[in-house]
Design an enzyme around this catalytic site. Structure first.
Site, PDB file in Angstrom:
ATOM      1  N   HIS A  75       0.857  -1.180   0.000  1.00 25.25           N
ATOM      2  CA  HIS A  75       0.000   0.000   0.000  1.00 25.25           C
ATOM      3  C   HIS A  75       0.898   1.236   0.000  1.00 25.25           C
ATOM      4  O   HIS A  75       1.841   1.289   0.786  1.00 25.25           O
ATOM      5  CB  HIS A  75      -0.888  -0.023   1.245  1.00 25.25           C
ATOM      6  CG  HIS A  75      -2.023   0.930   1.168  1.00 25.25           C
ATOM      7  ND1 HIS A  75      -3.116   0.694   0.352  1.00 25.25           N
ATOM      8  CD2 HIS A  75      -2.215   2.140   1.710  1.00 25.25           C
ATOM      9  CE1 HIS A  75      -3.933   1.725   0.446  1.00 25.25           C
ATOM     10  NE2 HIS A  75      -3.409   2.606   1.257  1.00 25.25           N
ATOM     11  N   TYR A 199      -7.667   9.847   6.531  1.00 25.70           N
ATOM     12  CA  TYR A 199      -7.740  10.611   7.786  1.00 25.70           C
ATOM     13  C   TYR A 199      -8.698  11.776   7.544  1.00 25.70           C
ATOM     14  O   TYR A 199      -8.456  12.604   6.657  1.00 25.70           O
ATOM     15  CB  TYR A 199      -6.363  11.176   8.142  1.00 25.70           C
ATOM     16  CG  TYR A 199      -5.270  10.156   8.390  1.00 25.70           C
ATOM     17  CD1 TYR A 199      -4.280   9.926   7.427  1.00 25.70           C
ATOM     18  CD2 TYR A 199      -5.208   9.446   9.566  1.00 25.70           C
ATOM     19  CE1 TYR A 199      -3.269   9.001   7.654  1.00 25.70           C
ATOM     20  CE2 TYR A 199      -4.193   8.516   9.796  1.00 25.70           C
ATOM     21  CZ  TYR A 199      -3.229   8.305   8.843  1.00 25.70           C
ATOM     22  OH  TYR A 199      -2.217   7.385   9.060  1.00 25.70           O
ATOM     23  N   PRO A 287      -2.181   5.012  17.775  1.00 27.49           N
ATOM     24  CA  PRO A 287      -2.136   4.369  16.437  1.00 27.49           C
ATOM     25  C   PRO A 287      -1.966   5.376  15.297  1.00 27.49           C
ATOM     26  O   PRO A 287      -1.894   4.989  14.141  1.00 27.49           O
ATOM     27  CB  PRO A 287      -3.513   3.681  16.344  1.00 27.49           C
ATOM     28  CG  PRO A 287      -4.120   3.752  17.693  1.00 27.49           C
ATOM     29  CD  PRO A 287      -3.495   4.894  18.409  1.00 27.49           C
ATOM     30  N   LYS A 291       2.945   3.332  14.041  1.00 27.40           N
ATOM     31  CA  LYS A 291       4.342   3.093  14.390  1.00 27.40           C
ATOM     32  C   LYS A 291       4.547   2.027  15.462  1.00 27.40           C
ATOM     33  O   LYS A 291       5.655   1.510  15.615  1.00 27.40           O
ATOM     34  CB  LYS A 291       4.979   4.412  14.890  1.00 27.40           C
ATOM     35  CG  LYS A 291       5.047   5.513  13.822  1.00 27.40           C
ATOM     36  CD  LYS A 291       5.953   5.141  12.678  1.00 27.40           C
ATOM     37  CE  LYS A 291       6.016   6.233  11.615  1.00 27.40           C
ATOM     38  NZ  LYS A 291       6.768   5.816  10.414  1.00 27.40           N
ATOM     39  N   TYR A 382       6.466   8.858   7.209  1.00 30.74           N
ATOM     40  CA  TYR A 382       5.231   8.084   7.330  1.00 30.74           C
ATOM     41  C   TYR A 382       5.464   6.604   6.996  1.00 30.74           C
ATOM     42  O   TYR A 382       5.036   5.706   7.703  1.00 30.74           O
ATOM     43  CB  TYR A 382       4.168   8.674   6.396  1.00 30.74           C
ATOM     44  CG  TYR A 382       2.803   8.047   6.516  1.00 30.74           C
ATOM     45  CD1 TYR A 382       2.314   7.193   5.527  1.00 30.74           C
ATOM     46  CD2 TYR A 382       1.988   8.296   7.624  1.00 30.74           C
ATOM     47  CE1 TYR A 382       1.068   6.613   5.639  1.00 30.74           C
ATOM     48  CE2 TYR A 382       0.730   7.711   7.736  1.00 30.74           C
ATOM     49  CZ  TYR A 382       0.277   6.867   6.735  1.00 30.74           C
ATOM     50  OH  TYR A 382      -0.966   6.283   6.851  1.00 30.74           O
TER      51      TYR A 382
END
Ligand code: APR
Length: 397
Positions: A75, A199, A287, A291, A382
């Site tokens: 992804h 998000y 979350p 990480k 990220y």
């Protein structure tokens, strides 16, 4: 009371404990995992689900990525939804690195199976009641009915485990942050998988959506601190998800709904005598940046290398330097996760006009959608590419 002995006693059969056990066993270092839950429980407990590129590369190098490479899904993008607009960050294109979507419980299942071929299986349904004598060369795991004498003990038992209880109060410090909100974590059955990580920054509160399997997706909803899950019936969850995310796959049922207290922490130092900490036992992360599991595996990989060098070459240097090497990386992950949380959540009303705060966040999000050094730097952080981090001799970027 039965007694047994091993070189490294490992508390906890989560990602940290199982990666450590597999790597040590393959290196010929005797170890034993003690896990308070049943095997069935740990192999079906829904937790995290995004593995960083370098974690997969490390697991692949160690021969521990078998089913992950077959059943995992790569992804490479995430989207920020704000004021009706989607800003997509194609971090795969920006960095050449992608996440692997693979549920944590599947990885735990694979790591338990991998251990079976090389060393003693974890002792399941066995609680470590105490960790004794950590300042001597013979620390002990005191469990129900058995004591395990070790040369080292590694606490991979999460934030409320026995290893943290053994830390000398005056000689360790916990740095912690409690956020002014909690997250409702929802594992939902969906008619089609969430197309990606979304998000949503919304005046009503944050909402997040992450793929897990072809039939399950993970959703997050910001809620008031201390909100009990019973205040979130299915109807209210559906309604808030639709209001905040606007577009989401049809939800056909809920597999798991819990309230996650939003807090982060780091315990320093990571070593006390013959007791070392790894994973959630050493640090807690929300979350937000996915990480937690990756950092746990990184700790275990670095510690496995250090313990192996101690036993095969008599080199104590890497073991002595474990905390000094891991803590800067742990704090870097903490800082990224905290920064991302601030982007995703509007400040409490009292801090001023919510509409202003929302437009401030849209401006910050728009910068992430514009190709250039800012978006590229975010993308590397990220996806956990390790770019810009010194690559230590444990091969861990
Ligand atoms: N005795 C034996 N086992 C214990 C004890 C104890 N006293 N206390 C805790 N445990 C076990 C728990 O049952 C759990 O299976 O330790 C294990 C800790 O595993 P994780 O919580 O998965 O921690 P870690 O391996 O560090 O992985 C961190 O897990 O919590 C998620 O989101 C987090 O993805 C991150 C990952």
């Amino acid at each position: 009371m039965r007694r047994s002995r091993t070189q490294v006693g490992i508390i906890g059969a989560g990602p940290a404990g199982l990666v450590l056990a597999n790597l040590l066993t393959r290196a010929g270092v005797a170890c034993r995992v003690v896990e308070r839950q049943s095997r069935e429980h740990v192999e079906h407990r829904p937790r995290a689900g995004l593995l960083e590129h370098r974690v997969v590369a490390s697991l692949r190098r160690s021969g521990l990525a078998g089913r992950l490479l077959d059943d995992g899904v790569e992804h490479g993008w995430c989207a920020f939804r704000c004021l009706g607009d989607d800003v997509r960050v194609d971090y795969g294109a920006l960095t050449g690195r992608r996440h692997w979507v693979y549920p944590q419980q599947w990885l735990v299942r694979d790591l338990i199976a991998a251990l079976a071929g090389h060393g003693p299986p974890p002792m399941f349904s066995k609680t470590v009641r105490a960790v004794e004598d950590i300042s001597t060369h013979r620390p002990r795991l005191v469990c129900d009915g058995i004591e395990i004498e070790c040369e080292y003990v590694v606490g991979c038992d999460g934030h409320r485990g026995a290893s943290r209880a053994a830390l000398p109060a005056a000689r360790h410090r916990v740095f912690r942050r409690r956020y002014p909100y909690d997250w409702l974590t929802v594992l939902a059955e969906v008619a089609r998988p969430a197309e990606g990580v979304v998000y949503a920054v919304h005046p009503d509160g944050f909402a997040g959506m992450m793929p897990r399997t072809s039939r399950l997706s993970r959703f997050y909803l910001q809620c008031a601190p201390g909100d009990p899950a019973r205040d979130w019936p299915a109807r209210r969850i559906h309604e808030r998800l639709r209001a905040r995310l606007a577009r989401l796959p049809e939800i056909t049922g809920f597999a798991d709904v819990q309230v996650l207290r939003m807090r982060s922490s780091v315990t320093e130092p990571l070593r006390h005598g013959r007791l070392l900490l790894a994973g959630d036992a050493a640090h807690l992360l929300t979350p937000s940046g996915a990480k937690g599991m990756n950092l746990a595996i990184a700790d275990a990989t670095a510690l496995a290398g250090a313990l192996t060098r101690r036993y095969t070459d008599g080199d104590h240097g890497a073991l002595d330097a474990y905390g000094a090497r891991r803590l800067p990386r742990i704090w870097r992950a903490q800082e990224f996760s905290d920064r991302l949380l601030r982007l995703l959540h509007l400040p409490p009303e009292k801090d001023g006009d919510a509409a202003y705060a929302l437009r401030l966040r849209r401006a910050a999000i728009e910068r992430l959608g514009e190709p250039g050094p800012h978006a590229t730097a975010f993308a590397h952080e990220y996806v956990g590419s390790g770019a810009g981090e010194d690559t230590g001799d444990d091969g861990w970027p």
